[in-house]
Design a protein around this motif. Structure first.
Motif, PDB file in Angstrom:
ATOM      1  N   ALA A   1       0.825  -1.204   0.000  1.00 20.30           N
ATOM      2  CA  ALA A   1       0.000   0.000   0.000  1.00 20.30           C
ATOM      3  C   ALA A   1       0.862   1.258   0.000  1.00 20.30           C
ATOM      4  N   LYS A   2       1.922   1.260   0.808  1.00 18.35           N
ATOM      5  CA  LYS A   2       2.819   2.424   0.850  1.00 18.35           C
ATOM      6  C   LYS A   2       3.454   2.671  -0.512  1.00 18.35           C
ATOM      7  N   LYS A   3       3.893   1.593  -1.148  1.00 16.84           N
ATOM      8  CA  LYS A   3       4.538   1.742  -2.453  1.00 16.84           C
ATOM      9  C   LYS A   3       3.544   2.263  -3.492  1.00 16.84           C
ATOM     10  N   LEU A   4       2.326   1.781  -3.445  1.00 16.09           N
ATOM     11  CA  LEU A   4       1.320   2.238  -4.404  1.00 16.09           C
ATOM     12  C   LEU A   4       0.933   3.694  -4.164  1.00 16.09           C
ATOM     13  N   LEU A   5       0.952   4.113  -2.904  1.00 18.34           N
ATOM     14  CA  LEU A   5       0.700   5.519  -2.606  1.00 18.34           C
ATOM     15  C   LEU A   5       1.779   6.403  -3.224  1.00 18.34           C
ATOM     16  N   VAL A   6       3.020   5.946  -3.114  1.00 20.18           N
ATOM     17  CA  VAL A   6       4.136   6.693  -3.691  1.00 20.18           C
ATOM     18  C   VAL A   6       4.006   6.769  -5.212  1.00 20.18           C
ATOM     19  N   LEU A   7       3.518   5.674  -5.825  1.00 18.88           N
ATOM     20  CA  LEU A   7       3.358   5.639  -7.276  1.00 18.88           C
ATOM     21  C   LEU A   7       2.163   6.456  -7.749  1.00 18.88           C
ATOM     22  N   GLY A   8       1.337   6.927  -6.806  1.00 20.41           N
ATOM     23  CA  GLY A   8       0.233   7.798  -7.182  1.00 20.41           C
ATOM     24  C   GLY A   8      -1.092   7.107  -7.427  1.00 20.41           C
ATOM     25  N   PHE A   9      -1.232   5.836  -7.009  1.00 17.36           N
ATOM     26  CA  PHE A   9      -2.499   5.144  -7.207  1.00 17.36           C
ATOM     27  C   PHE A   9      -3.563   5.696  -6.267  1.00 17.36           C
ATOM     28  N   GLU A  10      -4.830   5.664  -6.722  1.00 15.73           N
ATOM     29  CA  GLU A  10      -5.933   6.132  -5.891  1.00 15.73           C
ATOM     30  C   GLU A  10      -6.152   5.170  -4.727  1.00 15.73           C
ATOM     31  N   ILE A  11      -6.616   5.728  -3.603  1.00 13.98           N
ATOM     32  CA  ILE A  11      -6.815   4.924  -2.398  1.00 13.98           C
ATOM     33  C   ILE A  11      -7.819   3.792  -2.641  1.00 13.98           C
ATOM     34  N   THR A  12      -8.875   4.082  -3.410  1.00 20.98           N
ATOM     35  CA  THR A  12      -9.887   3.037  -3.664  1.00 20.98           C
ATOM     36  C   THR A  12      -9.282   1.846  -4.401  1.00 20.98           C
ATOM     37  N   LYS A  13      -8.390   2.103  -5.355  1.00 22.33           N
ATOM     38  CA  LYS A  13      -7.759   1.016  -6.111  1.00 22.33           C
ATOM     39  C   LYS A  13      -6.772   0.242  -5.235  1.00 22.33           C
ATOM     40  N   ILE A  14      -6.068   0.971  -4.351  1.00 20.76           N
ATOM     41  CA  ILE A  14      -5.122   0.309  -3.438  1.00 20.76           C
ATOM     42  C   ILE A  14      -5.888  -0.608  -2.492  1.00 20.76           C
ATOM     43  N   ALA A  15      -7.045  -0.148  -2.026  1.00 18.30           N
ATOM     44  CA  ALA A  15      -7.868  -0.965  -1.130  1.00 18.30           C
ATOM     45  C   ALA A  15      -8.308  -2.247  -1.826  1.00 18.30           C
ATOM     46  N   GLU A  16      -8.720  -2.146  -3.085  1.00 17.84           N
ATOM     47  CA  GLU A  16      -9.133  -3.331  -3.849  1.00 17.84           C
ATOM     48  C   GLU A  16      -7.974  -4.305  -4.022  1.00 17.84           C
ATOM     49  N   ALA A  17      -6.768  -3.768  -4.267  1.00 12.73           N
ATOM     50  CA  ALA A  17      -5.611  -4.619  -4.550  1.00 12.73           C
ATOM     51  C   ALA A  17      -5.059  -5.300  -3.297  1.00 12.73           C
ATOM     52  N   THR A  18      -5.107  -4.622  -2.151  1.00 15.46           N
ATOM     53  CA  THR A  18      -4.441  -5.140  -0.948  1.00 15.46           C
ATOM     54  C   THR A  18      -5.385  -5.753   0.071  1.00 15.46           C
ATOM     55  N   GLY A  19      -6.658  -5.393   0.006  1.00 16.49           N
ATOM     56  CA  GLY A  19      -7.591  -5.888   1.014  1.00 16.49           C
ATOM     57  C   GLY A  19      -7.633  -5.024   2.260  1.00 16.49           C
ATOM     58  N   LEU A  20      -6.820  -3.981   2.299  1.00 15.93           N
ATOM     59  CA  LEU A  20      -6.854  -3.047   3.421  1.00 15.93           C
ATOM     60  C   LEU A  20      -8.026  -2.085   3.250  1.00 15.93           C
ATOM     61  N   SER A  21      -8.498  -1.516   4.369  1.00 17.92           N
ATOM     62  CA  SER A  21      -9.569  -0.532   4.281  1.00 17.92           C
ATOM     63  C   SER A  21      -8.995   0.813   3.843  1.00 17.92           C
ATOM     64  N   GLU A  22      -9.853   1.674   3.335  1.00 21.50           N
ATOM     65  CA  GLU A  22      -9.397   3.001   2.914  1.00 21.50           C
ATOM     66  C   GLU A  22      -8.871   3.797   4.111  1.00 21.50           C
ATOM     67  N   GLU A  23      -9.466   3.566   5.299  1.00 19.68           N
ATOM     68  CA  GLU A  23      -9.001   4.256   6.499  1.00 19.68           C
ATOM     69  C   GLU A  23      -7.584   3.802   6.865  1.00 19.68           C
ATOM     70  N   GLU A  24      -7.328   2.486   6.776  1.00 24.36           N
ATOM     71  CA  GLU A  24      -5.991   1.966   7.081  1.00 24.36           C
ATOM     72  C   GLU A  24      -4.952   2.546   6.113  1.00 24.36           C
ATOM     73  N   ILE A  25      -5.333   2.636   4.844  1.00 27.54           N
ATOM     74  CA  ILE A  25      -4.409   3.152   3.827  1.00 27.54           C
ATOM     75  C   ILE A  25      -4.135   4.638   4.054  1.00 27.54           C
ATOM     76  N   SER A  26      -5.194   5.389   4.400  1.00 27.19           N
ATOM     77  CA  SER A  26      -5.009   6.816   4.692  1.00 27.19           C
ATOM     78  C   SER A  26      -4.067   7.009   5.847  1.00 27.19           C
ATOM     79  N   GLY A  27      -4.139   6.122   6.837  1.00 29.79           N
ATOM     80  CA  GLY A  27      -3.259   6.209   8.008  1.00 29.79           C
ATOM     81  C   GLY A  27      -1.806   5.993   7.667  1.00 29.79           C
ATOM     82  N   LEU A  28      -1.538   5.289   6.559  1.00 26.62           N
ATOM     83  CA  LEU A  28      -0.151   5.017   6.146  1.00 26.62           C
ATOM     84  C   LEU A  28       0.527   6.272   5.608  1.00 26.62           C
ATOM     85  N   LYS A  29      -0.288   7.286   5.241  1.00 26.20           N
ATOM     86  CA  LYS A  29       0.281   8.530   4.733  1.00 26.20           C
ATOM     87  C   LYS A  29       1.010   9.304   5.813  1.00 26.20           C
ATOM     88  N   ASP A  30       0.542   9.129   7.071  1.00 24.56           N
ATOM     89  CA  ASP A  30       1.095   9.918   8.181  1.00 24.56           C
ATOM     90  C   ASP A  30       2.495   9.424   8.587  1.00 24.56           C
TER      91      ASP A  30
END
Length: 325
Positions: free
Chosen positions: A296-325
């Motif tokens: 998820a962190k790597k995909l965030l760096v690559l610029g993928f949308e949070i919704t697509k990262i959630a679909e790919a990893t199984g993590l929730s959008e809230e969990e992914i947003s928390g990785l930004k901090d």
């Protein structure tokens, strides 16, 4: 041999199906697609400006491929897509909502809002739940399946599924009018389909008109120049989407492999310390979770949308947003 421009390119599609003077072609396609009873078949249609103007400066501007209104007031939008840009169902619903809501005028009753239809013709397999090439969606009650209203109607027509059925001779251009119109879009790349359509056109005056318009359009130098410019832009966009998919796959494989390896090592260590299989299992599970987070962190760096990262990893959008901090 005639060289036709591909009607799967939206620019070319609009020149045949969305051009004033070609209303009979659009009507024939819509009657085949909507399967209306004889007494409600479309007889007249007006092709209108495909641009949905913004009501407010912050609104998203939308330009549809083909937009029309029937003499009964039915609003219709046709979109053609060569590549899967994801969230197609949300995009289609958004376009539908814009067309439906913008009918309303001051003093107008909601009862006067007319049926609105969105038709999506896609050159990729989209609906994984079915092998059918034509699927129609309405609003139904969950348990008893009765229809709430008929004003919403969204179609998905998938060309690869249709082509596969035709190659297996499960469907016929001679017997099915919708098949005929959809496979017209494949005619530029398939001589067998083109030849059959030319034979049918000798008995079908509207298809004959469409074939003539297509041929004349294909021979116009100015149109061909604009067509190839648009085709290049679409193919570049398609290549960019494919590259993003490959980068996503690489990031997933790398991240999950790392997570599993770390989880295995952690599980072995914890298992030895505790002397229990549970320790090894917990360590592996934690490792997989860490692997998903790394992906998820790597995909965030690559610029993928949070919704697509959630679909790919199984993590929730809230969990992914928390990785930004």
């Amino acid at each position: 041999m005639k060289e036709f421009i591909s009607l799967k390119i939206d620019y070319a599609f609009k020149l045949i199906f969305g051009k004033e003077g070609n209303e009979a072609i659009l009507i024939a396609f819509l009657n085949a697609a909507l399967k209306l009873p004889q007494e409600r078949r479309i007889e007249e249609i007006t092709i209108i400006n495909p641009e949905l103007n913004k009501e407010y400066p912050e609104d998203k501007k939308s330009i549809l491929d083909v937009r029309a209104i029937t003499s009964q007031g039915m609003q219709i939008n046709i979109e053609i897509q060569l590549s899967n840009q994801y969230d197609m169902e949300k995009r289609s619903l958004y376009y539908w909502a814009q067309m439906y809501s913008r009918q309303i005028r001051e003093g107008m009753a909601y009862k006067e809002l007319t049926k609105t239809v969105s038709i999506n013709i896609v050159d990729f397999n989209y609906l994984k739940q079915t092998s059918s090439y034509h699927n129609v969606f309405h609003l139904y009650e969950d348990e008893e399946k009765f229809q709430l209203t008929d004003v919403l109607e969204i179609h998905f027509m998938e060309l690869p599924k249709l082509l596969a059925k035709w190659r297996k001779r499960e469907i016929s251009l001679w017997e099915n009018e919708l098949v005929r119109w959809l496979l017209l879009l494949e005619g530029a790349d398939n001589q067998e389909i083109l030849q059959i359509l030319e034979e049918i056109a000798m008995k079908d005056p509207v298809l004959y008109q469409a074939m003539n318009a297509w041929e004349e359009t294909s021979e116009d130098p100015r149109i061909r120049e604009a067509y190839f410019d648009r085709r290049k832009a679409i193919l570049d966009e398609k290549a960019a989407i494919r590259e993003a998919e490959l980068r996503l796959q690489e990031a997933l494989e790398e991240g999950m492999a790392k997570g599993i390896a770390e989880g295995r090592a952690k599980g072995i260590a914890e298992g030895k310390a505790e002397g229990k299989a549970e320790g090894r299992a917990e360590g592996r599970a934690e490792g997989r979770a860490e692997g998903r987070a790394e992906v998820a962190k790597k995909l965030l760096v690559l610029g993928f949308e949070i919704t697509k990262i959630a679909e790919a990893t199984g993590l929730s959008e809230e969990e992914i947003s928390g990785l930004k901090d």
